[in-house]
Design an enzyme around this catalytic site. Structure first.
Site, PDB file in Angstrom:
ATOM      1  N   GLY A  92       0.807  -1.212   0.000  1.00 18.64           N
ATOM      2  CA  GLY A  92       0.000   0.000   0.000  1.00 18.64           C
ATOM      3  C   GLY A  92       0.842   1.265   0.000  1.00 18.64           C
ATOM      4  CE  LYS A 113       8.041   0.409   5.344  1.00 22.12           C
ATOM      5  NZ  LYS A 113       8.551  -0.533   6.357  1.00 22.12           N
ATOM      6  CG  ASP A 252       1.182  -8.632   6.677  1.00 24.95           C
ATOM      7  OD1 ASP A 252       0.662  -9.103   7.696  1.00 24.95           O
ATOM      8  OD2 ASP A 252       1.574  -7.453   6.594  1.00 24.95           O
TER       9      ASP A 252
END
Ligand code: AMP
Ligand code: MG
Length: 487
Positions: A92, A113, A252
């Site tokens: 995301g 990131k 995750d």
């Protein structure tokens, strides 16, 4: 070469998987990027041109403003169990540029990131702030130096834009380097939403990338599961041996390669307390220090569930096979942990009572709030510290037993201390040191402390004089330490 492409040598094997596994997406442009940290040694190992990367063109790449030649930017799709609950996730706020093939022939994911929104951002802004990105850089590089499998940090750039959290904070992008970003959650995603064929393709991909030796194995998926179980058991044992608390061991955030990833609210424990939790959102203590090994197994059970269709056509049979291997996890873990603990105490051979000796020390440490790292450090230096624990008769009795134990092995005392020096870090990224460095960087743009800290942490087993100030304990006012997920 007709032009300088800075040494980028991308392949994009993950993006050749079925489209279900990713979304093509570009990083969002930022206004005035500036490189604040750059990992020259890592860049060199990757085959990159360190001079070019330190120019504006390099910064533009680390900021996501320029896509390097050969890269194919994507956001990866994955799901995961977060604090026990299954949910759809995906990158995301990260973009994978591609896989850099290094001069040594290794394949490394290059990921930005904090590079803006992606199709998986849900309500999030896709951004990261400077403090947490510096923190990830410092701690991941320290983990690497400690010899613990981890993704690495290549650069941190500030974007020149502010990011809204509770307050406005400077935005930043971290360039991460990993063996891969395949997660248990990638398999959970495939099992839930993909076809069996797609799940198989993902497993074959992971095997080829991380466990090529088992490719021709007749029971390849079962063997694959076993290899990941082993790798995770070893990784978590390594965490325990240095007092590292990951903080968000959601599925995750657990890799198939066995690398540590997703440094969020992680931290190293100071005084030894098995119930230690740093993360403010972990109110139940699910990911407390003492729970990490068990959570590892829980996560691997989720991995097994995802793999079931590949293990055997009869589900019941597949479940039994998976259970058997999952049952081996504890043995793997205990073996790694015990071997590591023995090294920390300079024990070369094995005696029946070694586990008791180790546990007794840990119990004494816990009772007297002894610092985890410094207790082993003092033993290594053979120099008792001035701490409440060192004054107790329980400790001196233990110390005598330990000395006797050492003298019973064939190796010299010197050899024992040598082994200890290689196994007990002199310095770890202590929370108060990290905070102090980050504060100077974020508040004043002063990176001196951060750079010095990174330098000191790059040789944790060196035991140099220069490291001495970094071994001091935090003031009581710096405790209890808490980490936040608002990253
Ligand atoms: P993490 O806690 O970093 O493992 O992230 C968990 C999930 O939340 C992942 O899917 C992330 O991509 C997503 N996420 C975290 N922060 C943000 C953000 N600022 N914007 C969008 N997605 C985010
Ligand atoms: Mg994550």
């Amino acid at each position: 070469m007709t032009h300088n492409n800075m040494g980028w040598n991308f392949d994009n094997s993950y993006a050749r998987l079925p489209e279900r596994f990713f979304e093509s997406t570009e990083p969002t442009q930022v206004s005035s990027p500036k490189t604040n940290l750059f990992n020259k040694q890592l860049a060199e190992d990757l085959g990159l041109d360190i001079n070019e990367l330190q120019t504006e063109s390099g910064t533009a790449i680390f900021a996501g403003n320029t896509i390097p030649e050969g890269a194919q930017p994507i956001a990866q799709a994955y799901a995961g169990h977060q604090f026990g609950n299954f949910t759809m996730l995906g990158d995301g706020r990260a973009v994978m540029l591609g896989e850099q093939i290094t001069p040594a022939g290794k394949r490394k994911d290059i990921q930005l990131k904090g590079s803006g929104r992606t199709p998986f951002s849900r309500g999030g802004d896709g951004r990261a702030t400077l403090g947490p990105m510096l923190r990830e850089y410092i701690i991941s590089e320290s983990m690497h130096a400690l010899g613990i499998p981890t993704n690495r940090s290549l650069a941190v750039v500030t974007t020149g834009e502010s990011v809204r959290r509770e307050i406005d904070l400077p935005g930043a992008v971290l360039t991460r380097v990993a063996d891969s970003h395949l997660r248990i959650g990638t398999f959970e995603y495939a099992a839930r939403w993909g076809s069996e064929e797609e799940l198989r393709m993902l497993a074959d991909y992971a095997i080829n990338r991380h466990y090529p030796d088992i490719e021709d194995n007749s029971d390849r998926y079962l063997t694959f599961f076993r290899e990941v179980v082993k790798q995770q058991a070893e990784l978590i044992a390594e965490w325990q041996l240095v007092g590292f608390i990951h903080g968000v061991m959601n599925t995750d955030n657990m890799t198939i390669s066995g690398e540590t990833i997703d440094y969020g609210p992680c931290a190293f424990m100071d005084e030894y307390d098995p119930t230690t939790v740093f993360s403010s959102i972990d109110v139940q203590g699910r990911y407390a220090y003492q729970n990490q090994p068990g959570i590892g197994q829980w996560n691997l059970a989720r991995f097994a569930e995802a793999l079931l269709p590949l293990l055997h056509e009869k589900q019941e049979h597949a479940i039994n096979q998976a259970k058997e291997i999952l049952g081996e996890y504890k043995e793997f873990y205990d073996d790694y942990w015990l071997a590591g603990m023995k090294k920390k105490l300079g024990l070369h051979n094995h005696e029946e009572q070694d586990e008791v000796l180790i546990q007794d020390l840990l119990d004494i440490m816990e009772e007297h709030d002894a610092d985890f790292t410094n207790t082993f450090r003092a033993l290594t230096l053979d120099k008792p510290e001035k701490t409440p624990m060192h004054d107790t008769s329980a400790f001196s009795d233990w110390h005598n037993r330990w000395q006797e134990r050492i003298s019973r092995q064939g190796e010299t005392k010197d050899a024992a201390f040598q082994l200890m020096k290689q196994s007990n870090p002199n310095v770890i990224p202590r929370n108060h040191l990290v905070e102090e460095a980050l504060e100077a960087a974020v508040q004043k743009g002063d990176y001196t402390l951060t750079e010095r800290l990174i330098e000191v942490l790059s040789a944790p087993y060196a035991y140099t004089d220069k490291q001495e100030p970094y071994t001091e304990l935090p003031e009581p006012s710096d405790r209890p330490y808490q980490t936040y997920c608002g990253t």
